[in-house]
Design a protein around this motif. Structure first.
Motif, PDB file in Angstrom:
ATOM      1  N   GLU A  74      38.137  25.198  34.607  1.00 17.82           N
ATOM      2  CA  GLU A  74      38.887  25.297  35.867  1.00 17.82           C
ATOM      3  C   GLU A  74      39.912  26.420  35.794  1.00 17.82           C
ATOM      4  OE1 GLU A  74      41.755  22.454  38.487  1.00 17.82           O
ATOM      5  OE2 GLU A  74      40.107  21.474  37.429  1.00 17.82           O
ATOM      6  N   SER A  75      40.599  26.560  34.649  1.00 11.87           N
ATOM      7  CA  SER A  75      41.582  27.644  34.479  1.00 11.87           C
ATOM      8  C   SER A  75      40.886  29.002  34.535  1.00 11.87           C
ATOM      9  CB  SER A  75      42.314  27.493  33.142  1.00 11.87           C
ATOM     10  OG  SER A  75      43.132  26.347  33.150  1.00 11.87           O
ATOM     11  N   LEU A  76      39.732  29.109  33.872  1.00 17.10           N
ATOM     12  CA  LEU A  76      38.982  30.364  33.919  1.00 17.10           C
ATOM     13  C   LEU A  76      38.494  30.654  35.347  1.00 17.10           C
ATOM     14  CD1 LEU A  76      36.872  30.266  30.616  1.00 17.10           C
ATOM     15  CD2 LEU A  76      38.736  31.825  31.191  1.00 17.10           C
ATOM     16  N   ASN A  77      38.061  29.604  36.008  1.00 18.05           N
ATOM     17  CA  ASN A  77      37.625  29.772  37.396  1.00 18.05           C
ATOM     18  C   ASN A  77      38.779  30.251  38.264  1.00 18.05           C
ATOM     19  OD1 ASN A  77      35.863  29.694  39.567  1.00 18.05           O
ATOM     20  ND2 ASN A  77      36.328  27.577  40.052  1.00 18.05           N
TER      21      ASN A  77
ATOM     22  N   SER B 289      39.470  38.204  41.304  1.00 19.87           N
ATOM     23  CA  SER B 289      38.591  38.594  42.410  1.00 19.87           C
ATOM     24  C   SER B 289      39.398  38.849  43.679  1.00 19.87           C
ATOM     25  CB  SER B 289      37.565  37.500  42.647  1.00 19.87           C
ATOM     26  OG  SER B 289      36.786  37.783  43.775  1.00 19.87           O
ATOM     27  N   THR B 290      40.347  37.969  43.964  1.00 22.76           N
ATOM     28  CA  THR B 290      41.211  38.132  45.135  1.00 22.76           C
ATOM     29  C   THR B 290      42.038  39.411  45.014  1.00 22.76           C
ATOM     30  OG1 THR B 290      41.329  35.738  45.419  1.00 22.76           O
ATOM     31  CG2 THR B 290      43.019  37.044  46.507  1.00 22.76           C
ATOM     32  N   MET B 291      42.567  39.661  43.785  1.00 20.43           N
ATOM     33  CA  MET B 291      43.364  40.865  43.571  1.00 20.43           C
ATOM     34  C   MET B 291      42.505  42.129  43.771  1.00 20.43           C
ATOM     35  SD  MET B 291      45.472  42.071  40.180  1.00 20.43           S
ATOM     36  CE  MET B 291      44.020  42.685  39.351  1.00 20.43           C
ATOM     37  N   VAL B 292      41.288  42.136  43.219  1.00 16.85           N
ATOM     38  CA  VAL B 292      40.394  43.292  43.367  1.00 16.85           C
ATOM     39  C   VAL B 292      40.034  43.491  44.834  1.00 16.85           C
ATOM     40  CG1 VAL B 292      38.095  44.164  42.802  1.00 16.85           C
ATOM     41  CG2 VAL B 292      39.524  43.203  41.003  1.00 16.85           C
ATOM     42  N   LYS B 293      39.737  42.374  45.539  1.00 12.86           N
ATOM     43  CA  LYS B 293      39.424  42.470  46.968  1.00 12.86           C
ATOM     44  C   LYS B 293      40.608  43.054  47.747  1.00 12.86           C
ATOM     45  CE  LYS B 293      36.090  38.680  47.368  1.00 12.86           C
ATOM     46  NZ  LYS B 293      35.863  37.341  47.931  1.00 12.86           N
ATOM     47  N   SER B 294      41.814  42.615  47.406  1.00 16.21           N
ATOM     48  CA  SER B 294      43.012  43.134  48.080  1.00 16.21           C
ATOM     49  C   SER B 294      43.176  44.631  47.826  1.00 16.21           C
ATOM     50  CB  SER B 294      44.260  42.387  47.615  1.00 16.21           C
ATOM     51  OG  SER B 294      44.186  41.038  47.979  1.00 16.21           O
ATOM     52  N   GLU B 295      42.972  45.023  46.557  1.00 16.77           N
ATOM     53  CA  GLU B 295      43.069  46.450  46.213  1.00 16.77           C
ATOM     54  C   GLU B 295      42.020  47.254  46.983  1.00 16.77           C
ATOM     55  OE1 GLU B 295      45.122  48.343  44.220  1.00 16.77           O
ATOM     56  OE2 GLU B 295      46.410  46.574  44.096  1.00 16.77           O
ATOM     57  N   LEU B 296      40.796  46.731  47.010  1.00 17.25           N
ATOM     58  CA  LEU B 296      39.726  47.421  47.734  1.00 17.25           C
ATOM     59  C   LEU B 296      40.018  47.484  49.227  1.00 17.25           C
ATOM     60  CD1 LEU B 296      36.526  46.090  45.903  1.00 17.25           C
ATOM     61  CD2 LEU B 296      37.517  48.388  45.786  1.00 17.25           C
TER      62      LEU B 296
END
Length: 116
Positions: A9-12, A19-26
């Motif tokens: 769960e922590s890894l997820n 993933s959210t951070m990369v999406k925000s950057e993109l």
């Protein structure tokens, strides 16, 4: 097993956060690219307007050159007329002196009729 579930769960959560951070950057990069594209289009429109103005000015300059060329013929004609007037004035001056001399002779004959 609870530790594995907690770790999973922590890894997820970590992957979801990354993933959210990369999406925000993109998304931010995409927004910047869209803004640059809009700015480029606006500048292109502005320069297109300048191109149209420059093209219009070019046509206007060519028209002025053409008109100036047609005035050259009139200027030549005026120069010829000016030269003819100058020559005519010289002839008038010679005639004026000749008439003055004739008047002088006529006056001297009328004033001294016996000397003729």
């Amino acid at each position: 097993m609870a530790a594995k579930d907690e770790l999973a769960e922590s890894l997820n959560d970590l992957f979801t956060s990354v993933s959210t951070m990369v999406k925000s950057e993109l998304q931010g990069t995409t927004n910047h690219m869209e803004l640059l594209e809009k700015m480029n289009l606006r500048v292109a429109e502005e320069y297109k307007g300048f191109g149209d103005v420059a093209s219009g000015l070019s046509v206007f300059v060519e028209q002025l050159k053409s008109k100036a060329g047609s005035f050259d013929e009139y200027v030549k004609q005026i120069d010829v007329i000016d030269q003819q007037v100058t020559e005519f004035e010289a002839v008038v001056s010679v005639l004026d002196r000749y008439v003055a001399m004739l008047e002088s002779k006529v006056q001297s004959v009328y004033h001294n009729p016996s000397s003729s």
